[in-house]
Write a protein that holds these residues in place. Structure first.
Motif, PDB file in Angstrom:
ATOM      1  N   ARG A1024      46.204  46.031  56.769  1.00 34.93           N
ATOM      2  CA  ARG A1024      44.946  46.147  56.009  1.00 34.93           C
ATOM      3  C   ARG A1024      45.100  45.511  54.644  1.00 34.93           C
ATOM      4  N   PRO A1025      44.160  44.646  54.267  1.00 30.75           N
ATOM      5  CA  PRO A1025      44.319  43.936  52.984  1.00 30.75           C
ATOM      6  C   PRO A1025      43.813  44.780  51.810  1.00 30.75           C
ATOM      7  N   LYS A1026      44.235  44.326  50.617  1.00 30.15           N
ATOM      8  CA  LYS A1026      43.717  44.863  49.362  1.00 30.15           C
ATOM      9  C   LYS A1026      42.552  43.985  48.922  1.00 30.15           C
ATOM     10  N   VAL A1027      41.392  44.650  48.618  1.00 36.07           N
ATOM     11  CA  VAL A1027      40.174  43.904  48.283  1.00 36.07           C
ATOM     12  C   VAL A1027      39.932  43.978  46.777  1.00 36.07           C
ATOM     13  N   ILE A1028      39.694  42.810  46.146  1.00 42.27           N
ATOM     14  CA  ILE A1028      39.441  42.739  44.700  1.00 42.27           C
ATOM     15  C   ILE A1028      38.111  42.013  44.505  1.00 42.27           C
ATOM     16  N   TRP A1029      37.184  42.665  43.739  1.00 40.96           N
ATOM     17  CA  TRP A1029      35.899  42.041  43.386  1.00 40.96           C
ATOM     18  C   TRP A1029      36.004  41.474  41.979  1.00 40.96           C
ATOM     19  N   MET A1030      35.404  40.293  41.795  1.00 42.78           N
ATOM     20  CA  MET A1030      35.458  39.618  40.488  1.00 42.78           C
ATOM     21  C   MET A1030      34.085  39.070  40.137  1.00 42.78           C
ATOM     22  N   LYS A1031      33.794  39.081  38.822  1.00 45.70           N
ATOM     23  CA  LYS A1031      32.590  38.442  38.281  1.00 45.70           C
ATOM     24  C   LYS A1031      33.028  37.367  37.314  1.00 45.70           C
ATOM     25  N   ASN A1032      32.566  36.139  37.628  1.00 48.81           N
ATOM     26  CA  ASN A1032      32.976  34.987  36.811  1.00 48.81           C
ATOM     27  C   ASN A1032      34.498  34.923  36.699  1.00 48.81           C
ATOM     28  N   LYS A1033      35.179  35.215  37.864  1.00 46.07           N
ATOM     29  CA  LYS A1033      36.636  35.165  38.009  1.00 46.07           C
ATOM     30  C   LYS A1033      37.365  36.204  37.170  1.00 46.07           C
ATOM     31  N   ILE A1034      36.650  37.242  36.741  1.00 46.44           N
ATOM     32  CA  ILE A1034      37.267  38.366  36.012  1.00 46.44           C
ATOM     33  C   ILE A1034      37.141  39.594  36.886  1.00 46.44           C
ATOM     34  N   ALA A1035      38.282  40.262  37.146  1.00 41.67           N
ATOM     35  CA  ALA A1035      38.293  41.420  38.051  1.00 41.67           C
ATOM     36  C   ALA A1035      37.428  42.554  37.490  1.00 41.67           C
ATOM     37  N   ILE A1036      36.682  43.206  38.381  1.00 43.20           N
ATOM     38  CA  ILE A1036      35.834  44.356  38.007  1.00 43.20           C
ATOM     39  C   ILE A1036      36.661  45.622  38.228  1.00 43.20           C
ATOM     40  N   ILE A1037      36.988  46.296  37.114  1.00 39.93           N
ATOM     41  CA  ILE A1037      37.846  47.487  37.188  1.00 39.93           C
ATOM     42  C   ILE A1037      37.191  48.612  36.400  1.00 39.93           C
ATOM     43  N   ASP A1038      36.999  49.768  37.056  1.00 41.35           N
ATOM     44  CA  ASP A1038      36.496  51.004  36.398  1.00 41.35           C
ATOM     45  C   ASP A1038      35.226  50.746  35.593  1.00 41.35           C
ATOM     46  N   ASP A1039      34.322  49.991  36.123  1.00 45.65           N
ATOM     47  CA  ASP A1039      33.029  49.775  35.462  1.00 45.65           C
ATOM     48  C   ASP A1039      31.990  50.658  36.162  1.00 45.65           C
ATOM     49  N   PRO A1040      31.372  51.640  35.435  1.00 47.70           N
ATOM     50  CA  PRO A1040      30.444  52.576  36.117  1.00 47.70           C
ATOM     51  C   PRO A1040      29.195  51.895  36.655  1.00 47.70           C
ATOM     52  N   ARG A1041      28.919  50.656  36.248  1.00 52.78           N
ATOM     53  CA  ARG A1041      27.732  49.974  36.756  1.00 52.78           C
ATOM     54  C   ARG A1041      27.943  49.404  38.156  1.00 52.78           C
ATOM     55  N   TYR A1042      29.198  49.419  38.639  1.00 54.73           N
ATOM     56  CA  TYR A1042      29.510  48.847  39.954  1.00 54.73           C
ATOM     57  C   TYR A1042      30.118  49.924  40.845  1.00 54.73           C
ATOM     58  N   ARG A1043      29.735  49.897  42.134  1.00 53.26           N
ATOM     59  CA  ARG A1043      30.343  50.769  43.146  1.00 53.26           C
ATOM     60  C   ARG A1043      30.839  49.880  44.287  1.00 53.26           C
ATOM     61  N   MET A1044      32.096  50.101  44.746  1.00 50.94           N
ATOM     62  CA  MET A1044      32.724  49.273  45.770  1.00 50.94           C
ATOM     63  C   MET A1044      32.980  50.119  47.007  1.00 50.94           C
ATOM     64  N   PHE A1045      32.665  49.586  48.192  1.00 53.22           N
ATOM     65  CA  PHE A1045      32.881  50.272  49.462  1.00 53.22           C
ATOM     66  C   PHE A1045      33.612  49.323  50.408  1.00 53.22           C
ATOM     67  N   SER A1046      34.411  49.904  51.306  1.00 58.75           N
ATOM     68  CA  SER A1046      35.085  49.130  52.355  1.00 58.75           C
ATOM     69  C   SER A1046      35.173  50.015  53.583  1.00 58.75           C
ATOM     70  N   ASN A1047      34.565  49.575  54.676  1.00 61.48           N
ATOM     71  CA  ASN A1047      34.533  50.383  55.894  1.00 61.48           C
ATOM     72  C   ASN A1047      34.615  49.464  57.103  1.00 61.48           C
ATOM     73  N   GLN A1048      35.721  49.633  57.902  1.00 58.46           N
ATOM     74  CA  GLN A1048      35.914  48.855  59.128  1.00 58.46           C
ATOM     75  C   GLN A1048      35.838  47.353  58.838  1.00 58.46           C
ATOM     76  N   GLY A1049      36.392  46.941  57.709  1.00 60.64           N
ATOM     77  CA  GLY A1049      36.437  45.530  57.382  1.00 60.64           C
ATOM     78  C   GLY A1049      35.215  45.011  56.655  1.00 60.64           C
ATOM     79  N   VAL A1050      34.145  45.842  56.521  1.00 60.16           N
ATOM     80  CA  VAL A1050      32.943  45.413  55.811  1.00 60.16           C
ATOM     81  C   VAL A1050      33.080  45.807  54.348  1.00 60.16           C
TER      82      VAL A1050
END
Length: 1091
Positions: A1024-1050
């Motif tokens: 199982r991979p580690k998923v990282i979301w980025m905005k303008n190539k800057i990682a999104i970390i602990d920002d309350p305006r964003y919520r991240m989900f990962s389920n069955q590869g989606v």
């Protein structure tokens, strides 16, 4: 409807019923006690208590109570008034009155009046009965008002529903109690909270009773009532009580039993059955209150007015609806005494009642009324004097000194007494003067007349304005000292005496003369006082002594102001003087104030000065205000206001207020003026917001805007849209009627004109400040290139089942109105198969009943002049698949059968998702499912019974469901008893590890500001991979305006309520030990209006 500001329904708190009240020993302070009474709902009634003040040094203290503990002093308002008066003339009576105005049904009950003076105490209880308990809406009135809990059979609904504050308090949190009390004008919040606490305690579930008695019952007099309880245990012993006394079975009280119900039946209910009833089951008890309603006695024949003369017989007759009814005769609102020594006689016969006065006098004039429980009848009685006839008048006479003096007159009627006066002074009988009356003859005889007996004599019949007079002359020697008045010794400026109203005035004026002069006091042209004071009870009196005369006014009043003339007479001459008396007092109340202008939290008021300034100039005014539903006035100025205008401030918007004014002079503060008419402070709204141009054509302009930020208590009635040609100030109203929408189209504009537009918000307080568009608008349609806005769910294949309806709406933009065309697979769409409707802003594809031939790619083209935009909509109509082809048995060994088949020829226009395999024994041919949702086209069926012969059939399955038919094997498989050795082949484990790979990439997305947006992609990898979301190539970390989900590869990224600043390039990166992968997309955030 008006909410009452006081309640008469509360009694003693239940926890205080057993407490004793310490009071001083009773003494007889009350000389007249308040009497109980009965009125109908909405009527007025007064209760009067009088205290003798002869032995009291100061005013006694009086308190009015309802029940045992509720003091009514804090409940005064529009329904209750307490009044105190003192007879200043006699100084012997203190009168206390309690007026109940527009009584409600819950005012009925027991009241108490308590009078205290130092160590003396007196008390009196009386009852108030209010008829027609259910004729009006009921209000909550306290713990002891059980009538408020009675069930209404046909409740009358008011035109304006009242707010049930009791229910609001029950459901509110404790921290909201004070806010609710302030909003609804509750003055007795502590009492309501005590009742609320008690109610919550009573919500405990009973163990002995499954259903308790109702809080209260009502029955008509003479009727029957059933009190019913349900027991949880029917074997429990039950006892009934009335006012604490156990009830025994009698013909009146009957005990009944029906299952778990226990019933007490009370027959022929009377007023003595109006009591508290309780039932005890073991240790538990429940109580109720029974109200016996007596039917009101109505007036069927009114009293007729009577006009007569004195000494005649008066007979007042009235007829009621019930025989033997209790009625009360009153005169001027006071009950008529009917004792043995009374002048009034009361008689009744069946339905008729009489009040008889055998010998009428003038004092019998007034309004007589008969009060019954269901109404009152009134009539006026007027008793006049008989005309006075003078049979023999008085004659002037001359008598020598020392001779008897006899005066005689004769009048009709003969039983009228009269008084004799000499020079305006009353003559009293003594050893020298005899006053005689025999029938019509009146005589005055004086033995041994003296010089002082000369003068003007007058006989005044009592009760008549006519009088008889004569002049008597007594010759005497000429005196040597004429009378004189010595005002110079008083040192009064301008002979004026000033006195404050209510104080005592005594003016002593020296006089001289020989013989002693006769003194006459006159006010203007009217003789005010002209007699020697023998009765000290007169308020204004004059006294004469050998060397001075005095004028005494015990309690000065405004009417005492004026010129007082003193006339001295003796045989030597006559003298006179004038004294001016000025009585100053507090001024009269000012006129009713008028509220001329109202704002959001202020108003402007004006008033007229008082008609009477109290004899002293007005120094200024005090102003007070109160909320209409409250009884507490608040002073607004502590420094005198010199003008007759004022501007109260800091009021609550939307709350009705009243104002009143006090006038102030050097003596004191006047009584308050009558309250002004109620007014409500209201403010206009703030200006509308976000005024923008929505559309422009050659003759119209469409504007849209947002509501005002601040609306206020007056609400918002609508909007007014205005425009003017640029360079002019001629604003024209475009909508004659207010529009409630926040969008409006201005029509009839001249082409290519430049206009300015503004919008006002309108409410009851007026129009707001206008919101004006900052720039002018050119009235000319602008070409806007077309753009198709494909909905998100149509960017992928749109799937529907056969027979379902297809209804697709594809919005687009463009001006002027774009031209829309559709093609299917390069061919024109058949209008008989697919219905297409186009509007200015969207195109609709509608298929009433979809068929598989409707599947395909539909090309949409939108054209505006030379500008074109296209889009493709892929529609897939799916159906059930056909059965598999050529199902055969490959091999049979032991209890196993190997099957093989080919996919169905018709897949239903959708991928085959699996197969369902069933088996059947040849003997029974009953089919049983072996496996469902099987994906491969071969399978081994195990655990078959040895010796049985089996057939097999297979169903194919897609997203719609199973195929309608199944393909069955032609041959059967016989499971042979001999065992078989099957050598399982060896397989090498497959390595499932692989680096990350995105199977669904991110796609460019448009989002609307203020609405949540999501970005989705899918990745496949093992481990199982580690998923990282980025905005303008800057990682999104602990920002309350964003919520991240990962389920069955989606993988999903949710952006909460984005703003235009959240737009940019977003990327998703997946990493594991074998490598990494990256996908990107562009997010564009637009305004809420698509701008």
């Amino acid at each position: 409807p008006d909410r009452p500001v006081w309640s008469l329904g509360e009694g003693q708190a239940p926890e205080d019923l057993d407490k004793t009240v310490d009071t001083p020993p009773l003494s007889s302070l009350l000389i007249e006690r308040p009497q109980g009474g009965s009125i109908t709902v909405g009527g007025d009634i007064s209760f009067v208590a009088k205290v003798e003040a002869q032995d009291l040094l100061r005013k006694p203290t009086i308190k009015w109570f309802k029940g045992k503990w509720m003091d009514l002093a804090s409940k005064t308002g529009k329904h209750l008034q307490l009044k105190e008066t003192f007879d200043r003339r006699t100084k012997v009576i203190h009168t206390f009155e309690m007026h109940i105005i527009k009584a409600k049904d819950n005012y009925a009950g027991n009241y108490r009046c308590e009078v205290t003076y130092k160590d003396k105490f007196d008390s009196c209880s009386f009852d108030l009965e209010v008829k027609g308990l259910f004729s009006e809406g009921h209000e909550d009135a306290g713990d002891l008002d059980f009538s408020g809990l009675l069930k209404h059979r046909e409740p009358k609904q008011d035109e304006t529903p009242e707010v049930d504050v009791w229910e609001i308090l029950k459901s509110a949190r404790p921290d909201q109690y004070e806010k609710i009390a302030f909003e609804y004008g509750i003055t007795d919040l502590r009492g309501l909270l005590k009742r609320l606490k008690k109610t919550k305690k009573e919500e405990k579930k009973s163990e002995a009773f499954s259903k308790k008695l109702d809080p209260a019952y009502q029955v008509d007099k003479g009727g029957k009532i059933r009190l019913v309880v349900d027991l949880t245990d029917p074997t429990v012993e039950l006892k009934w009580y009335k006012n604490g006394q156990e009830i025994r079975p009698t013909p009146k009280f009957i005990f009944e039993q029906k299952g778990t119900q226990r019933i007490l039946v009370i027959n022929n209910c009377g007023l003595n059955d109006d009591a508290a009833y309780s039932v005890a089951a073991g240790e538990e008890k429940c109580t109720t209150e029974l109200f016996v309603k007596e039917l009101p006695v109505k007036i069927t024949k009114e009293i007729e007015a009577v006009k007569t003369t004195v000494n005649e017989r008066i007979e007042l007759e009235c007829e009621v609806s019930e025989e033997g009814a209790q009625v009360k005769w009153c005169k001027n609102g006071v009950e008529v005494p009917t004792g043995p020594r009374s002048r009034y006689r009361v008689k009744s016969d069946g339905l008729k009642h009489w009040l008889i006065i055998d010998d009428a006098s003038k004092e019998d004039t007034g309004t007589f009324s008969l009060m019954a429980s269901g109404g009152t009848s009134e009539a006026k009685v007027q008793v006049e004097l008989k005309p006075l006839k003078i049979i023999q008048d008085l004659q002037d006479m001359t008598v020598l000194l020392g001779q008897p003096l006899k005066m005689h007159c004769e009048i009709f009627p003969g039983n009228v007494p009269g008084r004799w006066y000499r020079n305006g002074q009353l003559i009293q009988s003594n050893d020298r003067i005899n006053i005689l009356q025999r029938a019509k003859n009146h005589r005055l005889e004086i033995v041994n007349s003296t010089i002082h007996d000369a003068g003007d004599y007058t006989f005044v019949p009592e009760g008549y304005s006519q009088s008889l007079s004569l002049t008597c002359f007594l010759p005497c020697p000429v005196p040597t000292d004429p009378p004189r008045v010595h005002l110079e010794s008083l040192n009064f400026p301008d002979n004026t005496v000033t006195i404050v109203a209510g104080n005592k005035l005594r003016v002593e004026i020296p006089i001289s003369g020989e013989p002693a002069p006769r003194v006459v006091w006159m006010k203007g042209e009217r003789v005010k006082v002209q007699y020697v004071i023998l009765d000290s009870g007169h308020r204004v009196r004059a006294e004469t002594f050998p060397d001075h005369t005095s004028l005494t006014i015990d309690i000065a009043e405004k009417e005492d102001t004026g010129n007082y003339k003193i006339v001295l007479q003796n045989e030597a001459g006559e003298a006179g003087a004038c004294v001016k008396v000025k009585v100053v007092d507090i001024p009269d109340p000012p006129e009713v104030p008028l509220v001329t202008e109202v704002g959001g939290d202020w108003c402007s008021m004006t008033w007229e000065p008082p008609i009477y300034d109290g004899g002293s100039p007005i120094l200024g005014y005090f102003i007070e205000r109160k909320k209409k539903q409250s009884s507490r006035w608040m002073r607004l100025n502590f420094d005198l206001n010199k003008e007759t205008t004022f501007e109260p401030k800091k009021m609550i918007e939307g709350v009705p207020y009243e104002v009143r004014v006090f006038a102030v002079n050097a003596i004191g503060v006047s009584k308050p003026s009558e309250p002004s008419k109620a007014f409500v402070p209201l403010a206009v709204t703030s200006e509308p917001t976000m005024l923008v141009v929505d559309d422009v054509t050659d003759t119209t302009v469409t504007m849209k805007w947002r509501p005002p930020d601040t609306i206020g208590a007056a609400g918002l009635d609508g909007y007014l849209v205005e425009y003017c040609i640029e360079g002019t100030d001629d604003w024209r109203v475009t909508n004659k009627e207010l529009t409630e929408k926040t969008k409006y189209t201005i029509t009839g504009l001249p082409p290519e004109a430049k206009i300015l537009v503004r919008v006002r918000a309108i409410n009851a307080a007026g129009a707001s400040t206008p919101r004006t568009l900052q720039h002018s608008i050119l009235v000319k349609e602008v070409i806007e290139p077309p753009k198709i806005r494909i909905p998100r769910h149509l960017k992928q294949t749109y799937t529907r089942k056969v027979g379902e309806a297809v209804n697709l709406v594809i919005p687009f933009m463009g001006k002027p109105r774009p031209k829309v065309s559709w093609l299917k697979e390069g061919q024109t769409v058949d209008p008989t198969q697919v219905t297409i409707r186009n509007t200015d802003c969207d195109s609709i594809i509608f298929i009433r009943k979809a068929e598989r031939k409707h599947s395909g790619k539909y090309d949409m083209k939108v054209e505006v002049e030379n500008h074109v935009d296209t889009a493709i909509v892929d529609i897939q109509i799916v159906d059930l698949p056909g059965p598999p082809q050529c199902v055969k048995i490959d091999e049979v060994w032991g209890g196993n059968v190997a099957l093989d088949w080919t996919p169905p020829k018709d897949n239903g226009n959708a991928a085959i998702t699996g197969y369902t395999i069933q088996k059947a024994d040849k003997k029974t041919m009953e089919w049983y499912t072996c496996i469902e949702h099987y994906h491969r086209t071969c399978i081994t069926i195990t655990e078959l019974v040895v010796g049985n012969e089996y057939y097999f059939r297979i169903y194919s399955e897609n997203m719609v469901g199973l195929s309608e038919g199944a393909t069955q094997t032609k041959d059967s498989a016989l499971i042979i008893k001999e065992g078989m050795q099957l050598k399982n082949p060896e397989y090498i484990d497959h390595d499932f590890k692989e680096p990350p790979k995105f199977t669904q990439p991110l796609i460019n997305t448009f989002a609307i500001a203020g609405y949540n947006a999501t970005l989705n992609c899918s990745v496949r990898a093992n481990p199982r991979p580690k998923v990282i979301w980025m905005k303008n190539k800057i990682a999104i970390i602990d920002d309350p305006r964003y919520r991240m989900f990962s389920n069955q590869g989606v993988c999903t990224l949710e952006i909460r309520k984005p703003s235009p600043y959240d737009g940019g390039m977003y990327s998703c990166k997946a990493i594991n030990d074998l490598g990494d992968a990256l996908v990107e997309c562009k997010l564009e955030v637009k305004g809420q209006f698509g701008l």
